[in-house]
Design a protein around this motif. Structure first.
Motif, PDB file in Angstrom:
ATOM      1  N   ALA A  87       0.854  -1.184   0.000  1.00 47.63           N
ATOM      2  CA  ALA A  87       0.000   0.000   0.000  1.00 47.63           C
ATOM      3  C   ALA A  87       0.888   1.231   0.000  1.00 47.63           C
ATOM      4  N   LEU A  88       0.494   2.231  -0.762  1.00 54.59           N
ATOM      5  CA  LEU A  88       1.187   3.515  -0.793  1.00 54.59           C
ATOM      6  C   LEU A  88       0.523   4.472   0.177  1.00 54.59           C
ATOM      7  N   ASP A  89       1.318   5.339   0.773  1.00 58.39           N
ATOM      8  CA  ASP A  89       0.787   6.401   1.611  1.00 58.39           C
ATOM      9  C   ASP A  89      -0.264   7.165   0.806  1.00 58.39           C
ATOM     10  N   LYS A  90      -1.357   7.503   1.443  1.00 56.35           N
ATOM     11  CA  LYS A  90      -2.471   8.163   0.744  1.00 56.35           C
ATOM     12  C   LYS A  90      -2.087   9.528   0.172  1.00 56.35           C
ATOM     13  N   GLY A  95      -2.079   8.019 -10.171  1.00 59.13           N
ATOM     14  CA  GLY A  95      -3.291   8.077 -10.981  1.00 59.13           C
ATOM     15  C   GLY A  95      -3.453   9.363 -11.756  1.00 59.13           C
ATOM     16  N   LYS A  96      -2.410  10.181 -11.795  1.00 60.58           N
ATOM     17  CA  LYS A  96      -2.470  11.439 -12.520  1.00 60.58           C
ATOM     18  C   LYS A  96      -1.519  11.388 -13.718  1.00 60.58           C
ATOM     19  N   SER A 118       8.496  15.102  -9.710  1.00 60.06           N
ATOM     20  CA  SER A 118       8.650  14.968  -8.264  1.00 60.06           C
ATOM     21  C   SER A 118       7.465  15.638  -7.579  1.00 60.06           C
ATOM     22  N   ALA A 119       6.841  14.895  -6.663  1.00 65.65           N
ATOM     23  CA  ALA A 119       5.699  15.433  -5.925  1.00 65.65           C
ATOM     24  C   ALA A 119       5.598  14.736  -4.587  1.00 65.65           C
ATOM     25  N   GLU A 120       5.382  15.507  -3.531  1.00 68.89           N
ATOM     26  CA  GLU A 120       5.217  14.941  -2.191  1.00 68.89           C
ATOM     27  C   GLU A 120       6.392  14.046  -1.800  1.00 68.89           C
TER      28      GLU A 120
END
Length: 145
Positions: A87-90, A95-96, A118-120
């Motif tokens: 599971a990935l951190d929410k 999905g983008k 790169s994001a979050e």
């Protein structure tokens, strides 16, 4: 999986502890090792533990395969959604499309030549076609770009 590490273990945690946590849930990994370093992957011995779509990288401070290694990064490559029990951190924006990621995280550039953004605190490579693979990476980069 989070931008900070794997389960309760942050980047820098001992390899034996991380593998001890993962093996009961994911089984015995395929393991490969090598003296590493291409670009961002520093010198020491690199060990890669692969659990299907998940690859975990550990690194030593020297080139000896017997030296203790610590958690450096993880990659997960999937179509659809990661398979349980992964599971990935929410907060990781999967999905983008690349265009959507660029719009939402305008400061996250640098790997556009790879179709990545790169994001979050993770690097995302969205699929280039419908049903294609998504790659999410956290931790130090060890890719030859």
């Amino acid at each position: 999986m989070s931008s900070k590490g794997v389960g309760p273990f942050k980047f820098g945690a001992p390899e034996k502890d991380v593998l001890g946590f993962l093996k009961p849930a994911l089984g015995t990994p395929e393991v490969q090792g090598q003296v590493g370093g291409c670009e961002g992957a520093g010198g020491g011995y690199q060990s890669y533990a692969m659990f299907g779509e998940l690859k975990i990288r550990f690194a030593a401070n020297d080139n000896k395969s017997t030296s203790p290694r610590t958690l450096q990064s993880w990659d997960i490559t999937f179509t659809g959604a990661p398979k349980a029990p992964l599971a990935l951190d929410k907060g990781i924006p999967v999905g983008k499309s690349l265009a959507q990621l660029k719009a939402l995280y305008p400061e996250g550039g640098g790997l556009e030549h790879m179709g990545a953004w790169s994001a979050e605190d993770v690097v995302l490579i969205p699929p280039t076609n419908v049903g294609g693979e998504t790659i999410v990476h956290a931790g130090d980069l060890d890719w030859c770009t």
